[in-house]
Write a protein that holds these residues in place. Structure first.
Motif, PDB file in Angstrom:
ATOM      1  N   LYS A   1       0.831  -1.202   0.000  1.00  0.00           N
ATOM      2  CA  LYS A   1       0.000   0.000   0.000  1.00  0.00           C
ATOM      3  C   LYS A   1       0.868   1.255   0.000  1.00  0.00           C
ATOM      4  CE  LYS A   1      -3.746   2.322   2.479  1.00  0.00           C
ATOM      5  NZ  LYS A   1      -4.647   2.287   3.655  1.00  0.00           N
ATOM      6  N   LYS A   2       1.932   1.235   0.812  1.00  0.00           N
ATOM      7  CA  LYS A   2       2.826   2.386   0.872  1.00  0.00           C
ATOM      8  C   LYS A   2       3.547   2.581  -0.462  1.00  0.00           C
ATOM      9  CE  LYS A   2       6.467   4.554   3.618  1.00  0.00           C
ATOM     10  NZ  LYS A   2       7.186   5.069   2.440  1.00  0.00           N
ATOM     11  N   LEU A   3       3.925   1.478  -1.116  1.00  0.00           N
ATOM     12  CA  LEU A   3       4.593   1.572  -2.412  1.00  0.00           C
ATOM     13  C   LEU A   3       3.665   2.224  -3.430  1.00  0.00           C
ATOM     14  CD1 LEU A   3       7.320   0.596  -3.765  1.00  0.00           C
ATOM     15  CD2 LEU A   3       5.958  -1.267  -4.716  1.00  0.00           C
ATOM     16  N   GLN A   4       2.392   1.834  -3.429  1.00  0.00           N
ATOM     17  CA  GLN A   4       1.414   2.437  -4.334  1.00  0.00           C
ATOM     18  C   GLN A   4       1.284   3.934  -4.073  1.00  0.00           C
ATOM     19  OE1 GLN A   4      -2.154  -0.044  -3.703  1.00  0.00           O
ATOM     20  NE2 GLN A   4      -2.082  -0.477  -5.881  1.00  0.00           N
ATOM     21  N   GLU A   5       1.138   4.286  -2.814  1.00  0.00           N
ATOM     22  CA  GLU A   5       0.974   5.694  -2.436  1.00  0.00           C
ATOM     23  C   GLU A   5       2.204   6.504  -2.822  1.00  0.00           C
ATOM     24  OE1 GLU A   5       0.208   5.357   1.703  1.00  0.00           O
ATOM     25  OE2 GLU A   5      -1.927   4.890   1.459  1.00  0.00           O
ATOM     26  N   ASP A   6       3.380   5.945  -2.581  1.00  0.00           N
ATOM     27  CA  ASP A   6       4.630   6.632  -2.940  1.00  0.00           C
ATOM     28  C   ASP A   6       4.721   6.830  -4.449  1.00  0.00           C
ATOM     29  OD1 ASP A   6       5.299   6.675  -0.295  1.00  0.00           O
ATOM     30  OD2 ASP A   6       6.802   5.076  -0.418  1.00  0.00           O
ATOM     31  N   GLY A   7       4.310   5.803  -5.208  1.00  0.00           N
ATOM     32  CA  GLY A   7       4.377   5.882  -6.665  1.00  0.00           C
ATOM     33  C   GLY A   7       3.493   6.977  -7.215  1.00  0.00           C
ATOM     34  N   PHE A   8       2.234   7.029  -6.765  1.00  0.00           N
ATOM     35  CA  PHE A   8       1.323   8.075  -7.228  1.00  0.00           C
ATOM     36  C   PHE A   8       1.816   9.456  -6.809  1.00  0.00           C
ATOM     37  CE2 PHE A   8      -1.970   4.662  -7.565  1.00  0.00           C
ATOM     38  CZ  PHE A   8      -2.288   4.886  -8.898  1.00  0.00           C
ATOM     39  N   ALA A   9       2.341   9.542  -5.598  1.00  0.00           N
ATOM     40  CA  ALA A   9       2.836  10.830  -5.109  1.00  0.00           C
ATOM     41  C   ALA A   9       3.977  11.342  -5.984  1.00  0.00           C
ATOM     42  CB  ALA A   9       3.291  10.702  -3.664  1.00  0.00           C
ATOM     43  N   LEU A  10       4.860  10.448  -6.393  1.00  0.00           N
ATOM     44  CA  LEU A  10       5.992  10.844  -7.225  1.00  0.00           C
ATOM     45  C   LEU A  10       5.549  11.265  -8.623  1.00  0.00           C
ATOM     46  CD1 LEU A  10       8.548   8.082  -6.198  1.00  0.00           C
ATOM     47  CD2 LEU A  10       8.802  10.529  -5.783  1.00  0.00           C
ATOM     48  N   LEU A  11       4.535  10.591  -9.161  1.00  0.00           N
ATOM     49  CA  LEU A  11       4.060  10.934 -10.505  1.00  0.00           C
ATOM     50  C   LEU A  11       3.418  12.311 -10.545  1.00  0.00           C
ATOM     51  CD1 LEU A  11       2.481   7.632 -11.877  1.00  0.00           C
ATOM     52  CD2 LEU A  11       4.606   8.716 -12.585  1.00  0.00           C
ATOM     53  N   TYR A  12       2.747  12.686  -9.458  1.00  0.00           N
ATOM     54  CA  TYR A  12       1.965  13.926  -9.466  1.00  0.00           C
ATOM     55  C   TYR A  12       2.561  15.033  -8.594  1.00  0.00           C
ATOM     56  CZ  TYR A  12      -1.438  10.832 -11.610  1.00  0.00           C
ATOM     57  OH  TYR A  12      -2.055   9.940 -12.454  1.00  0.00           O
ATOM     58  N   LYS A  13       3.710  14.778  -7.990  1.00  0.00           N
ATOM     59  CA  LYS A  13       4.308  15.777  -7.108  1.00  0.00           C
ATOM     60  C   LYS A  13       4.743  17.018  -7.885  1.00  0.00           C
ATOM     61  CE  LYS A  13       8.159  16.487  -3.890  1.00  0.00           C
ATOM     62  NZ  LYS A  13       9.402  15.905  -3.321  1.00  0.00           N
ATOM     63  N   ASP A  14       4.291  18.199  -7.428  1.00  0.00           N
ATOM     64  CA  ASP A  14       4.700  19.501  -7.975  1.00  0.00           C
ATOM     65  C   ASP A  14       4.432  19.632  -9.479  1.00  0.00           C
ATOM     66  OD1 ASP A  14       5.597  20.240  -5.447  1.00  0.00           O
ATOM     67  OD2 ASP A  14       7.619  19.462  -5.811  1.00  0.00           O
ATOM     68  N   ILE A  15       3.375  18.988  -9.965  1.00  0.00           N
ATOM     69  CA  ILE A  15       2.985  19.145 -11.364  1.00  0.00           C
ATOM     70  C   ILE A  15       2.444  20.563 -11.582  1.00  0.00           C
ATOM     71  CG2 ILE A  15       1.257  18.443 -13.077  1.00  0.00           C
ATOM     72  CD1 ILE A  15       3.582  16.510 -12.832  1.00  0.00           C
ATOM     73  N   ASP A  16       2.801  21.169 -12.693  1.00  0.00           N
ATOM     74  CA  ASP A  16       2.331  22.516 -13.024  1.00  0.00           C
ATOM     75  C   ASP A  16       0.932  22.426 -13.645  1.00  0.00           C
ATOM     76  OD1 ASP A  16       1.901  25.116 -13.749  1.00  0.00           O
ATOM     77  OD2 ASP A  16       3.700  25.303 -14.997  1.00  0.00           O
ATOM     78  N   LEU A  17      -0.097  22.662 -12.825  1.00  0.00           N
ATOM     79  CA  LEU A  17      -1.477  22.532 -13.294  1.00  0.00           C
ATOM     80  C   LEU A  17      -1.868  23.636 -14.268  1.00  0.00           C
ATOM     81  CD1 LEU A  17      -3.238  21.513  -9.957  1.00  0.00           C
ATOM     82  CD2 LEU A  17      -2.550  20.028 -11.849  1.00  0.00           C
ATOM     83  N   THR A  18      -1.115  24.723 -14.300  1.00  0.00           N
ATOM     84  CA  THR A  18      -1.462  25.815 -15.217  1.00  0.00           C
ATOM     85  C   THR A  18      -1.238  25.415 -16.669  1.00  0.00           C
ATOM     86  OG1 THR A  18       0.746  26.839 -15.185  1.00  0.00           O
ATOM     87  CG2 THR A  18      -0.814  27.504 -13.458  1.00  0.00           C
ATOM     88  N   LEU A  19      -0.530  24.317 -16.907  1.00  0.00           N
ATOM     89  CA  LEU A  19      -0.327  23.840 -18.269  1.00  0.00           C
ATOM     90  C   LEU A  19      -1.604  23.253 -18.859  1.00  0.00           C
ATOM     91  CD1 LEU A  19       3.124  22.055 -17.800  1.00  0.00           C
ATOM     92  CD2 LEU A  19       2.731  24.253 -18.908  1.00  0.00           C
ATOM     93  N   PHE A  20      -2.519  22.817 -17.992  1.00  0.00           N
ATOM     94  CA  PHE A  20      -3.739  22.174 -18.464  1.00  0.00           C
ATOM     95  C   PHE A  20      -4.818  23.200 -18.832  1.00  0.00           C
ATOM     96  CE2 PHE A  20      -1.631  18.831 -16.125  1.00  0.00           C
ATOM     97  CZ  PHE A  20      -1.905  17.696 -16.876  1.00  0.00           C
ATOM     98  N   ARG A  21      -5.733  22.755 -19.684  1.00  0.00           N
ATOM     99  CA  ARG A  21      -6.850  23.603 -20.090  1.00  0.00           C
ATOM    100  C   ARG A  21      -7.647  24.057 -18.868  1.00  0.00           C
ATOM    101  NH1 ARG A  21     -10.087  20.454 -24.715  1.00  0.00           N
ATOM    102  NH2 ARG A  21     -11.574  22.074 -24.106  1.00  0.00           N
ATOM    103  N   LYS A  22      -8.170  25.274 -18.965  1.00  0.00           N
ATOM    104  CA  LYS A  22      -8.912  25.846 -17.848  1.00  0.00           C
ATOM    105  C   LYS A  22     -10.428  25.708 -18.031  1.00  0.00           C
ATOM    106  CE  LYS A  22      -5.327  29.311 -16.880  1.00  0.00           C
ATOM    107  NZ  LYS A  22      -4.392  28.809 -17.908  1.00  0.00           N
TER     108      LYS A  22
END
Length: 210
Positions: A129-150
């Protein structure tokens, strides 16, 4: 298992690879310790000298695989890349590299994650469970959401991307099942995946950022 840990590295590697491949191909119930010792080149008595029984060996392999994925894969993900699509490209390259370096672990893990894991000890379920949580956290950590459509929900955009990633991975598993690693053209699949990511980028990013 402490006796196993003190083995010379080459002998330990043979036992681990033989065990990982056997469980990956046959599943827990059908996996044969006779096949394992034959492939590893050791006596059956020696296997049970290191591990009390088949279940203890299997649990060791689960823990070993989770630790390897954490150390060899997740610890090397670059979270400094703020562009989600570009990060996914880097993660994909890294995943293939680590996969080829740790083929037995990843094949075992693939079957493990698709199986009913409810019979595992609580400590291993917690590690998974921790490995899953760590994996998702790394994929989405500090992503620049302003790049996406508004003009649409960004949560829904992420969900669509996640659905695509899950579906693509499942298709790939079915397509590559039974093929030898040497026969797989990994570059072809990486190129194809990157093309899909570029389509997602054009579709979901602000036009001026593409």
């Amino acid at each position: 298992m402490k006796k196993f840990e003190t083995l010379e590295e080459e002998k330990k590697r043979r036992i681990l690879e033989a065990s990982l491949f056997e469980f990956a191909e046959e599943g827990y119930e059908k996996a044969s310790t006779n096949n394992i010792v034959k492939e590893a080149g050791i006596g059956k008595g020696m296997l049970f000298y290191y591990f009390k029984n088949k279940k203890q060996l299997y649990h060791y392999l689960v823990e070993y695989s989770l630790r390897t994925i954490q150390e060899q894969y997740f610890s090397r993900i670059d979270t400094d890349e703020p562009d989600f699509i570009e990060r996914m490209k880097k993660v994909t390259r890294l995943k293939w590299e680590v996969y080829l370096e740790n083929l037995a672990v990843f094949q075992f893990s693939s079957t493990l994650f698709l199986s009913d894991m409810s019979g595992l000890p609580e400590r291993l379920l917690s590690q998974y469970k921790k490995l899953q949580e760590d994996g998702f956290a790394l994929l989405y950590k500090d992503i620049d959401l302003t790049l996406f459509r508004k003009d649409v929900s960004r949560d829904k955009l992420f969900h669509i991307i996640q659905y695509f990633l899950g579906g693509y991975e499942e298709r790939l598993k079915n397509e590559l099942k039974g093929q030898s690693v040497q026969a797989i053209d990994f570059e072809k699949y990486v190129k194809e995946f990157f093309e899909y990511l570029d389509v997602l980028k054009v579709t979901f990013y602000e036009e001026e950022r593409t």
